[in-house]
Scaffold this motif. Structure first.
Motif, PDB file in Angstrom:
ATOM      1  N   PHE A 189      -8.342  -6.810  -2.399  1.00  0.00           N
ATOM      2  CA  PHE A 189      -8.931  -5.746  -1.588  1.00  0.00           C
ATOM      3  C   PHE A 189      -7.937  -4.631  -1.262  1.00  0.00           C
ATOM      4  N   LEU A 216      -7.784  -4.797  -9.207  1.00  0.00           N
ATOM      5  CA  LEU A 216      -8.668  -5.269  -8.128  1.00  0.00           C
ATOM      6  C   LEU A 216      -9.426  -6.531  -8.556  1.00  0.00           C
ATOM      7  N   VAL A 226     -10.039 -11.329  -5.940  1.00  0.00           N
ATOM      8  CA  VAL A 226     -10.304  -9.884  -5.800  1.00  0.00           C
ATOM      9  C   VAL A 226      -9.311  -9.292  -4.794  1.00  0.00           C
ATOM     10  N   ASP A 230      -6.210  -3.071  -3.356  1.00  0.00           N
ATOM     11  CA  ASP A 230      -6.411  -2.015  -4.349  1.00  0.00           C
ATOM     12  C   ASP A 230      -7.614  -1.149  -4.032  1.00  0.00           C
ATOM     13  N   LEU A 231      -8.568  -1.741  -3.287  1.00  0.00           N
ATOM     14  CA  LEU A 231      -9.760  -0.982  -2.898  1.00  0.00           C
ATOM     15  C   LEU A 231      -9.375   0.177  -1.972  1.00  0.00           C
ATOM     16  N   LEU A 252      -8.323   2.723  -4.404  1.00  0.00           N
ATOM     17  CA  LEU A 252      -9.304   3.099  -5.429  1.00  0.00           C
ATOM     18  C   LEU A 252     -10.276   4.167  -4.913  1.00  0.00           C
ATOM     19  N   ILE A 253     -10.690   4.020  -3.653  1.00  0.00           N
ATOM     20  CA  ILE A 253     -11.676   4.975  -3.106  1.00  0.00           C
ATOM     21  C   ILE A 253     -11.113   6.407  -3.086  1.00  0.00           C
ATOM     22  N   THR A 262       0.844  -1.202   0.000  1.00  0.00           N
ATOM     23  CA  THR A 262       0.000   0.000   0.000  1.00  0.00           C
ATOM     24  C   THR A 262       0.876   1.247   0.000  1.00  0.00           C
ATOM     25  N   THR A 281      -6.440   0.525 -11.552  1.00  0.00           N
ATOM     26  CA  THR A 281      -6.614  -0.077 -10.219  1.00  0.00           C
ATOM     27  C   THR A 281      -7.837  -0.996 -10.187  1.00  0.00           C
ATOM     28  N   THR A 282      -8.927  -0.588 -10.880  1.00  0.00           N
ATOM     29  CA  THR A 282     -10.122  -1.458 -10.916  1.00  0.00           C
ATOM     30  C   THR A 282      -9.774  -2.782 -11.596  1.00  0.00           C
TER      31      THR A 282
END
Lengths: 266, 260
Positions: free
Chosen positions: B116, B78, B114, B118-119, B122-123, B30, B74-75
């Protein structure tokens, strides 16, 4: 020396076992220089001088820098941590060669990089200034390769204590990509940030040797002003401090790690 | 469909449990991704401290290109993280075990991991993007709708590329970082295609449609895209998805199991 030449030859042959893989890998290297080259060219179209650099100097910095970068980034030390984790390192330890020298001999990328960068320069008709200050450049260039090599070795030796070396290396690679000066000469950024970066080992792996190569004036003259207020002597001193610091750190971590290392079934 | 969603959730949960085992990895990955994002953001700032416009684009517009790239990229990471781990499964023979399962293999090898992590990034990317979009003059709902349509279209192109990478892993065991080639190619879309000289610009817009994928959505938002370009974009994604699925089917026919 003959032993290390054999290591070099073997690693050269290894690259050509999977030829498509090899070509794609070199293609990636070319792609990575295209972004900064064209981004800054677009800026130079409107603004012919950035900092102390005109178009030819700026482009020369990026091209020479990337050539230096292929040596600096071209270590094969990435495999060491996984070799430690799965015990393969024992195979190397049993051989009558120095572990440090053996891995250093695997640096062979330059042959390909010269060709690729020449292709870029020829295809886009880029103008370069001839390389300057070769006598000063050579020892600093050697320092840059060695600093990178020893830091990469140290990171790989963390494999003696953890299996999660890759995330730490990822952060190092990100820092190296940006703070070393791959994307632009560091002396065009605001002075406080520049001075802070110059205390770290990163600029001595890329920025300093590339900058020496494109400097018109003799950097050893006391009147030289092209290093953002810092004397070249000061920068060379820092380069050697980081060389010795990274070497002793790598040796220390190696000694500690090899003492704590054990593996089964080999 | 419900069964597929249920399986997707199960795989996502299992992957999350696996990721949580590597706490050091979560922190460093991260941090690294955040640092890369901030460094490139800083570089754009630096570029615009030297000039007002780059190829006709302002700082805000350039940031929108950069953020759109980050959102799409990023999506895709993800959703399709499992693709990065596919080749070793083919080489080791464990892909056989996936083929034996009573569901489509894509559920495992394409969207079965998936990411997470990257989530987490992403936000904030989306929030910063919204902030910069609001700053744009003459923004309208129609332009935003066009932008969202083309972002969705970019994700279809990303899906097609990932399926092609899966197929390549079966067809040739020579390539072990095709996915990284895809990443490097798409990274050219961090900035508008206009900064690249010909023939690079044409190749990366029409042959390898990085421009359609990364540059067309922000251009739609800036009202710089003709209706024909919308059609071209939709045509390219349909064509690429069809071709990638055909390649996948061909790869499956060529696949030789290790025989368990």
């Amino acid at each position: 020396m003959k032993k290390y030449l054999a290591v070099l030859t073997v690693s050269f042959k290894e690259y050509f076992v999977y030829r498509i893989n090899f070509i794609l890998w070199r293609f990636r290297v070319v792609l990575n220089i295209i972004i900064p080259l064209f981004l800054w060219s677009a800026v130079l179209d409107r603004n012919p001088v950035i900092g102390d650099y005109d178009r030819t100097q700026f482009v020369s910095y990026l091209i020479y820098g990337n050539l230096i970068g292929t040596f600096v980034f071209g270590t094969r030390t990435f495999d060491i941590s996984s070799d430690i984790n799965d015990g393969k390192i024992i195979n190397t330890l049993l051989k009558p060669v120095s572990f440090f020298n053996c891995h250093f001999a695997k640096l062979i990328n330059l042959f390909f990089a010269v060709f690729e960068l020449y292709l870029i320069v020829w295809f886009f008709k880029l103008q370069l200034i001839p390389p300057n200050n070769p006598i000063l450049f050579l020892p600093i260039f050697l320092n840059s390769v060695l600093i990178s090599y020893f830091i990469n070795l140290t990171l790989s030796f963390l494999g003696f204590w953890t299996t999660e070396v890759w995330p730490i290396r990822f952060v190092f690679m990100v820092l190296l990509s940006f703070v070393a000066g791959n994307y632009f000469p560091l002396d065009i950024i605001p002075q406080p940030i520049y001075k802070l970066i110059m205390v770290t080992p990163f600029p001595y792996m890329f920025y300093l040797p590339a900058k020496i190569l494109i400097s018109h004036e003799n950097p050893l003259l006391p009147t030289t002003s092209g290093y953002a207020g810092q004397s070249i002597g000061q920068l060379i001193l820092f380069s050697y401090i980081w060389l010795f610091a990274s070497y002793f750190l790598a040796r220390l971590v190696w000694r500690k790690g090899i003492k704590s290392f054990s593996f089964w079934g080999r | 469909m419900r069964k597929v969603l249920k399986l997707f959730t199960v795989y996502a949960k299992l992957y999350l449990k696996m990721v949580i085992q590597h706490k050091l990895g979560i922190v460093f990955f991260t941090l690294g991704k955040l640092a890369r994002f901030l460094f490139l953001f800083f570089m754009i700032y630096l570029v615009f401290s030297k000039t007002n416009l780059v190829k006709g684009y302002s700082f805000n517009q350039m940031i929108i290109f950069y953020l759109t790239f980050n959102v799409v990229d990023t999506t895709a990471q993800l959703l399709f993280r499992e693709v990065y781990r596919f080749r070793p499964q083919v080489v080791s023979g464990s892909f056989d075990l996936i083929l034996l399962k009573p569901h489509h293999p894509f559920l495992r090898i394409l969207v079965g991991g998936v990411d997470f992590l990257d989530l987490i990034l992403l936000i904030p990317y989306i929030l910063i993007l919204i902030y910069f979009i609001i700053q744009l003059p003459n923004i309208s709902l129609l332009l935003i709708a066009g932008y969202l349509l083309l972002v969705a279209n970019s994700l279809i192109i990303a899906t097609a590329f990932h399926i092609a990478v899966l197929a390549l892993a079966i067809l040739t065991t020579e390539v072990d970082h095709a996915i990284m080639v895809y990443r490097d190619l798409t990274s050219l879309g961090r900035f508008p295609m206009e900064i690249y000289r010909e023939p690079i610009r044409a190749v990366f817009t029409f042959v390898i449609p990085v421009g359609i994928m990364m540059s067309f959505p922000p251009k739609a938002l800036l009202n710089l895209l003709s209706p024909a370009s919308y059609l071209l974009s939709l045509f390219a994604s349909s064509l690429l998805l069809t071709l990638s699925l055909k390649l996948w089917n061909l790869a499956l026919k060529k696949y030789q199991s290790w025989g368990g």
